[in-house]
Enzyme design. Structure first.
Site, PDB file in Angstrom:
ATOM      1  N   ARG A 225       2.210   7.820  -8.940  1.00 27.77           N
ATOM      2  CA  ARG A 225       1.753   6.792  -7.776  1.00 27.77           C
ATOM      3  C   ARG A 225       2.557   5.762  -7.176  1.00 27.77           C
ATOM      4  O   ARG A 225       3.624   5.540  -8.105  1.00 27.77           O
ATOM      5  CB  ARG A 225       0.639   5.748  -8.369  1.00 27.77           C
ATOM      6  CG  ARG A 225      -0.562   6.688  -8.773  1.00 27.77           C
ATOM      7  CD  ARG A 225      -1.502   6.866  -7.490  1.00 27.77           C
ATOM      8  NE  ARG A 225      -2.778   7.427  -7.429  1.00 27.77           N
ATOM      9  CZ  ARG A 225      -3.121   8.916  -7.487  1.00 27.77           C
ATOM     10  NH1 ARG A 225      -2.049   9.646  -7.014  1.00 27.77           N
ATOM     11  NH2 ARG A 225      -4.110   9.136  -7.538  1.00 27.77           N
ATOM     12  N   GLU A 254       0.291   3.370   1.205  1.00 26.47           N
ATOM     13  CA  GLU A 254       0.013   4.658   1.930  1.00 26.47           C
ATOM     14  C   GLU A 254      -0.886   4.544   3.068  1.00 26.47           C
ATOM     15  O   GLU A 254      -2.045   3.812   2.932  1.00 26.47           O
ATOM     16  CB  GLU A 254      -0.242   5.872   1.146  1.00 26.47           C
ATOM     17  CG  GLU A 254       0.730   6.120   0.033  1.00 26.47           C
ATOM     18  CD  GLU A 254       0.238   7.149  -1.063  1.00 26.47           C
ATOM     19  OE1 GLU A 254      -0.636   7.645  -0.879  1.00 26.47           O
ATOM     20  OE2 GLU A 254       1.266   7.531  -2.070  1.00 26.47           O
ATOM     21  N   HIS A 272       2.360  12.334   0.230  1.00 21.22           N
ATOM     22  CA  HIS A 272       1.309  12.412  -0.753  1.00 21.22           C
ATOM     23  C   HIS A 272       0.671  13.915  -0.655  1.00 21.22           C
ATOM     24  O   HIS A 272      -0.552  14.072  -0.676  1.00 21.22           O
ATOM     25  CB  HIS A 272       0.312  11.163  -0.680  1.00 21.22           C
ATOM     26  CG  HIS A 272      -0.115  11.139  -2.156  1.00 21.22           C
ATOM     27  ND1 HIS A 272      -0.934   9.764  -2.353  1.00 21.22           N
ATOM     28  CD2 HIS A 272      -0.666  11.850  -3.178  1.00 21.22           C
ATOM     29  CE1 HIS A 272      -1.278   9.938  -3.657  1.00 21.22           C
ATOM     30  NE2 HIS A 272      -1.146  11.174  -4.046  1.00 21.22           N
TER      31      HIS A 272
END
Length: 307
Positions: A225, A254, A272
């Site tokens: 993360r 993000e 991601h």
């Protein structure tokens, strides 16, 4: 409507099956109050989660099915207080995420992404790219030694790396490789791979002190993360030459990525996608469906969180 679908799941046949099998309300900007009163289950993902306010707006909510393993964007305290069950999709994405950690490590050490840009820009005509470094014989430190962390350990050992790790407790049989803190781990490795859970307990855990301990020849890899790394201090460490390079699949805000990171040519940046293989996503989707079916049938969830 009884199930709120917050995002499309991949591959497309998973979303198609969900829409065909269940009584679904597809999320809009605002859920009408009369619909919110009827929602008993929510399908979400690790990035979207379900905030405290969003949960309070669903008084009949009994179950949250997460497409992924991240729960830092879900109010787990409220879930426990209200008796709301939470299910994730552990195990089925382990290999994909671990593979991505190794791919990012190799790409940064061997300058693969940088070399691709170099060739495309015609810079090879002006001279060679320069040297990378081999992983064989180097030490990798794994921050977070759960399912994914252990699989990363197996893959990195396979390319000849020595594995160290830190977690809440040593793993039986691997006590010698245990380090008591992220700082101690960073001091003893050249590659630091983050595989820890997100959330408040790990927010900003990897700070400038740890990055300086990793050093100007060190590599930071994050497939966990973005919140686990203090992104501002990461930028400062890179700009000051205190950290050699980084390979990042996750970021603090993000999909916004700071221009200071984009400007760093030696960095490897991906959007991601650590679990984004057709095999992993199909298995994740099936587990979401199976957990929903169990919930609606009054059976035990297959992969519940222990709240």
């Amino acid at each position: 409507m009884s199930i709120l679908l917050r995002s499309t799941l991949q591959p497309p046949e998973i979303t198609k099956e969900i829409l065909e099998r269940f009584d679904i309300y597809r999320e809009e900007k605002e859920i009408p109050p009369e619909v919110a009163q009827q929602i008993t289950a929510v399908i979400t993902n690790g990035g979207l989660g379900l905030s405290s306010e969003e949960m309070r707006a669903l008084p009949a909510l009994q179950m949250i099915s997460v497409y992924g393993v991240g729960t830092d964007a879900i109010d787990l305290v409220q879930a426990k207080e209200r008796g709301i069950q939470v299910a994730t999709t552990p195990g089925v994405l382990t290999n994909a995420v671990a593979e991505m950690a190794l791919a990012l490590t190799l790409s940064a050490a061997r300058r693969v992404a940088e070399g691709d840009r170099y060739v495309r820009a015609g810079q090879w005509l002006q001279g060679n790219l320069g040297l990378g470094w081999t992983l064989f014989g180097e030490t990798v430190g794994i921050l977070g030694y759960g399912r994914i962390g252990k699989r990363i350990g197996e893959l990195t050992r396979a390319v000849g790396m020595k594995v160290l790790y830190t977690d809440l407790h040593p793993t039986p049989g691997e006590e010698e490789a245990f380090r008591s803190s992220p700082l101690e781990l960073a001091r003893d490795c050249r590659v630091l791979i983050i595989a820890a859970e997100g959330g408040e307990k790990t927010r900003g855990l990897v700070n400038r002190t740890i990055l300086k301990a990793l050093g100007p020849d060190g590599l930071l890899v994050n497939i966990a993360r973005g919140s686990v790394v203090n992104q501002h201090e990461l930028i400062l460490a890179l700009e000051a030459g205190e950290l050699g390079c980084a390979a990042l699949d996750v970021f603090a805000n993000e999909p916004q990525v700071p221009k200071e990171l984009i400007a760093q040519q030696k960095l490897v940046l991906t959007p991601h996608v650590a679990s984004a293989t057709i095999d992993a996503r199909r298995a994740m989707g099936r587990l979401v469906i199976d957990n929903l079916a169990a919930f609606l049938d009054g059976k035990a969830l297959l992969t519940p969180l222990n709240l």
